[in-house]
Structures are given as C-alpha cells and as structure tokens.
Design an enzyme around this catalytic site. Structure first.
Site, PDB file in Angstrom:
ATOM      1  N   SER A 103       0.850  -1.194   0.000  1.00 21.45           N
ATOM      2  CA  SER A 103       0.000   0.000   0.000  1.00 21.45           C
ATOM      3  C   SER A 103       0.882   1.240   0.000  1.00 21.45           C
ATOM      4  O   SER A 103       1.968   1.252   0.595  1.00 21.45           O
ATOM      5  CB  SER A 103      -0.893   0.005   1.245  1.00 21.45           C
ATOM      6  OG  SER A 103      -1.493   1.276   1.433  1.00 21.45           O
ATOM      7  N   SER A 104       0.413   2.296  -0.648  1.00 18.86           N
ATOM      8  CA  SER A 104       1.159   3.554  -0.644  1.00 18.86           C
ATOM      9  C   SER A 104       1.194   4.183   0.744  1.00 18.86           C
ATOM     10  O   SER A 104       1.958   5.128   0.978  1.00 18.86           O
ATOM     11  CB  SER A 104       0.565   4.540  -1.652  1.00 18.86           C
ATOM     12  OG  SER A 104      -0.798   4.792  -1.383  1.00 18.86           O
ATOM     13  N   CYS A 105       0.386   3.663   1.683  1.00 20.76           N
ATOM     14  CA  CYS A 105       0.472   4.114   3.079  1.00 20.76           C
ATOM     15  C   CYS A 105       1.820   3.769   3.704  1.00 20.76           C
ATOM     16  O   CYS A 105       2.166   4.293   4.771  1.00 20.76           O
ATOM     17  CB  CYS A 105      -0.642   3.480   3.910  1.00 20.76           C
ATOM     18  SG  CYS A 105      -2.307   3.990   3.449  1.00 20.76           S
ATOM     19  N   TYR A 132      -1.884   0.260   9.965  1.00 16.64           N
ATOM     20  CA  TYR A 132      -2.005  -0.426   8.678  1.00 16.64           C
ATOM     21  C   TYR A 132      -0.668  -0.404   7.938  1.00 16.64           C
ATOM     22  O   TYR A 132      -0.217  -1.417   7.392  1.00 16.64           O
ATOM     23  CB  TYR A 132      -3.086   0.257   7.859  1.00 16.64           C
ATOM     24  CG  TYR A 132      -3.321  -0.318   6.485  1.00 16.64           C
ATOM     25  CD1 TYR A 132      -3.985  -1.524   6.326  1.00 16.64           C
ATOM     26  CD2 TYR A 132      -2.895   0.364   5.354  1.00 16.64           C
ATOM     27  CE1 TYR A 132      -4.228  -2.042   5.054  1.00 16.64           C
ATOM     28  CE2 TYR A 132      -3.129  -0.146   4.086  1.00 16.64           C
ATOM     29  CZ  TYR A 132      -3.799  -1.347   3.942  1.00 16.64           C
ATOM     30  OH  TYR A 132      -4.019  -1.860   2.681  1.00 16.64           O
ATOM     31  N   LYS A 136       1.862  -3.535   6.638  1.00 17.43           N
ATOM     32  CA  LYS A 136       2.221  -3.709   5.233  1.00 17.43           C
ATOM     33  C   LYS A 136       3.738  -3.685   5.042  1.00 17.43           C
ATOM     34  O   LYS A 136       4.294  -4.436   4.230  1.00 17.43           O
ATOM     35  CB  LYS A 136       1.554  -2.623   4.381  1.00 17.43           C
ATOM     36  CG  LYS A 136       0.051  -2.800   4.224  1.00 17.43           C
ATOM     37  CD  LYS A 136      -0.260  -4.064   3.447  1.00 17.43           C
ATOM     38  CE  LYS A 136      -1.724  -4.228   3.155  1.00 17.43           C
ATOM     39  NZ  LYS A 136      -2.008  -5.443   2.359  1.00 17.43           N
ATOM     40  N   HIS A 176     -12.825   4.657   1.400  1.00 15.64           N
ATOM     41  CA  HIS A 176     -11.830   5.623   0.971  1.00 15.64           C
ATOM     42  C   HIS A 176     -12.521   6.807   0.292  1.00 15.64           C
ATOM     43  O   HIS A 176     -13.731   6.817   0.094  1.00 15.64           O
ATOM     44  CB  HIS A 176     -10.839   4.960   0.019  1.00 15.64           C
ATOM     45  CG  HIS A 176      -9.943   3.967   0.678  1.00 15.64           C
ATOM     46  ND1 HIS A 176     -10.153   2.613   0.600  1.00 15.64           N
ATOM     47  CD2 HIS A 176      -8.837   4.130   1.449  1.00 15.64           C
ATOM     48  CE1 HIS A 176      -9.221   1.974   1.284  1.00 15.64           C
ATOM     49  NE2 HIS A 176      -8.412   2.871   1.806  1.00 15.64           N
TER      50      HIS A 176
END
Length: 310
Positions: A103-105, A132, A136, A176
C-alpha cells in the site's frame, strides 16, 4: 500454473477474479470458512494440500481515514498476522513465487512526491494510518528477507496507489475518498440536500486507480513475474485534489448542489503520488480515465447495491 489468491472476496480480488486473463490459470480462491488467514496452522495446511505454484496475497483489513484512526490496533494486528501467516506458510510449503500487495500508506508522511520505492522506512509514517502501514511494511520486509536468505524463493511486493471501483466499500465510516464521495453525493441528490461536506479544505492531492486496471496489471504481472523487481509501485502517474474528485463524482451523478469544507477533520498527507518509473520500464500503463472509471463504478453500484442508498 496453479495460483492461490487470498482476499478473493475483496475489491482487488473480485475484480481480478472477473478478468478474462485469469482463465489461463488454475485458480484457488478459498473463502474465510475454508481457511482462516489469521490461523497459521490452517494456512500452512491449505498450502501443503493444494500446492499452488504462486500466491497473490490480496487479503487485508482495509478502510478509509476514519476507520484507520478508530481501529489502529485491529488494522495493525489483522494485517500483520495475515501477511506473516501467508508468507511464512508459503516458505514452509516450498512455494517459490509470491506476489504481495502492499500500500502507498507504507511511505513516510514527509517524503517528497512522487514517492520512490527506496523511500520506505526513510521517515515517520502518517499517524492516521500508521498501524495499517506498519503491517504492510513488515510483510514486504519479510518477503525481502526470505529472498535474501534463499534466492530460489522469489517473493515480491507491488505497491498500488489508492484504488476505487466495483466491490469497493461505500459506507463513509469505512470507505476511501472516492467511494465515500459517491455515497454522499448520491444520497444528497436523492434526498434533495443542497450541500455535501468535504473533510479539510479539499486541496490535499491523491492518486486513484480504477480497480479493473489494477486487475489488468496483476494478470500482466503473472506473465512477467520473473522480470518484476522485488518492489514496485503501481499507479497512474498523476493525481487530483480532493475537491477535483468531488466535482468529478458530482458530474457523473448529475448533482447540482454545492460543497462545504469541515476544517476540523483530519486529512492525512497533503499529497500521495507514487513514482511509476519502474512500472513504465516494465511496459504497462493504466488505461481507464477518471470520468470513465467513476461512471463504471456508479453504474455497477446502482445495478447491484443501489437499494442500500435509498
């Protein structure tokens, strides 16, 4: 090739399962009742029994900024346990290929945009989805460690930008940005509400990819697996402001009302745009424009779940 897809009931999994290119593969897509990814013995037993040649790990506990802030521990524990169990079971079962979906998080909150893969772990994470992101990152690092210890285990991570599309979550407390905008604007139109509230001032920039495009990339990645780098962003290469997304949704829904901004709400990072240099060198680009993707999502929503919005 026999491919195991975890999370086949989620947005990524559902779009992937319906991609015509998947017909070339022998696909395993167990439900939660068949194998609980939070239970390591179950995961390993399933892998040993069914012997997939490649795993796409698409399962995860996901949600928007509100859900991430409210349930940080669950987002950390569930995603870390699922990632650990799937990757460890793959190694213990002798499965040599695994494609982990990150994830770009995972990127630091203050990293320069566009976000390059080498920026991961180079700074403080965004607090609103830290749990989160940590989960990841841990799974991606586990994939890298296993490959470093034994190069015959090719465990790779792809990092998609934000996604939207059919089978997304449309409850504003868990969804989202784009899904929440669709829900709120549709309800406002149906109920004759003159204004829709946007969190923050609407100037934060986000990159969103249509989930059908990401499914197309995954099919492409299966055929190109040996050529994939160990970690690679998957995105559109451009972004829009939150205000622009709301206006695009309003155009599709034909909502004629206005917008107000709630400046007391958290908005997360000011920009989150992934660098797609590695993706472009691989020869793949997303093909669905924003208006087209929103329209397709809205059509699907009205055809399948419209009763929940009336």
């Amino acid at each position: 090739m026999r491919v195991l897809i975890t999370g086949a009931s989620g947005m990524v999994g559902q779009n992937l399962m319906r991609h015509p290119g998947l017909k070339r593969y022998d696909v395993l897509c167990p439900s939660r009742s068949q194998v609980n990814l939070l239970d390591y013995p179950q995961v390993e037993a399933y892998c040993r029994e069914h012997k997939p040649e490649l795993i796409i790990h698409a399962a995860g506990k996901v949600g928007g900024i509100q859900a991430n802030m409210q349930f940080q521990s669950a987002f950390l524990l569930d995603n870390m346990d699922m990632g650990r169990n799937v990757v460890r079971a793959a190694r213990q079962s002798g499965i040599r290929k695994l494609l982990n979906i990150g994830s770009s998080c995972m990127y630091p909150r203050h990293a320069a945009n566009p976000l390059r893969e080498e920026f991961i772990l180079q700074g403080e994470l965004e607090p609103t989805n830290e749990g989160y992101a940590l989960a990841k990152i841990a799974t991606a690092r586990l994939c890298r460690y296993i490959h470093a210890e034994d190069a015959s285990f090719c465990y790779k991570t792809v990092i998609p930008c934000n996604m939207y599309g059919p089978w997304d979550k449309f409850d504003p407390t868990h969804s989202h940005l784009l899904a929440a905008a669709l829900y709120k604007i549709h309800r406002a139109k149906q109920e004759g509400v003159d204004e829709v509230t946007i969190w923050g001032d609407g100037t934060a920039r986000r990159e969103f990819m249509y989930a059908g495009d990401f499914a197309d990339f995954l099919i492409y990645a299966l055929a190109q697996f040996d050529n994939l780098p160990d970690m690679m962003n998957v995105g559109c290469g451009f972004d829009y402001t939150v205000n622009e997304y709301y206006r695009a949704v309003a155009e599709v829904v034909d909502y004629r009302g206005g917008f107000v901004h709630d400046l007391s709400k958290e908005v997360g990072m000011k920009q989150k745009l992934v660098d797609t240099s590695r993706l472009r060198s691989l020869g793949w680009t997303a093909s669905t424009g924003l208006a087209e993707g929103i329209a397709q999502t809205y059509q699907w929503l009205m055809a399948t779940k419209g009763e929940h919005f009336r």
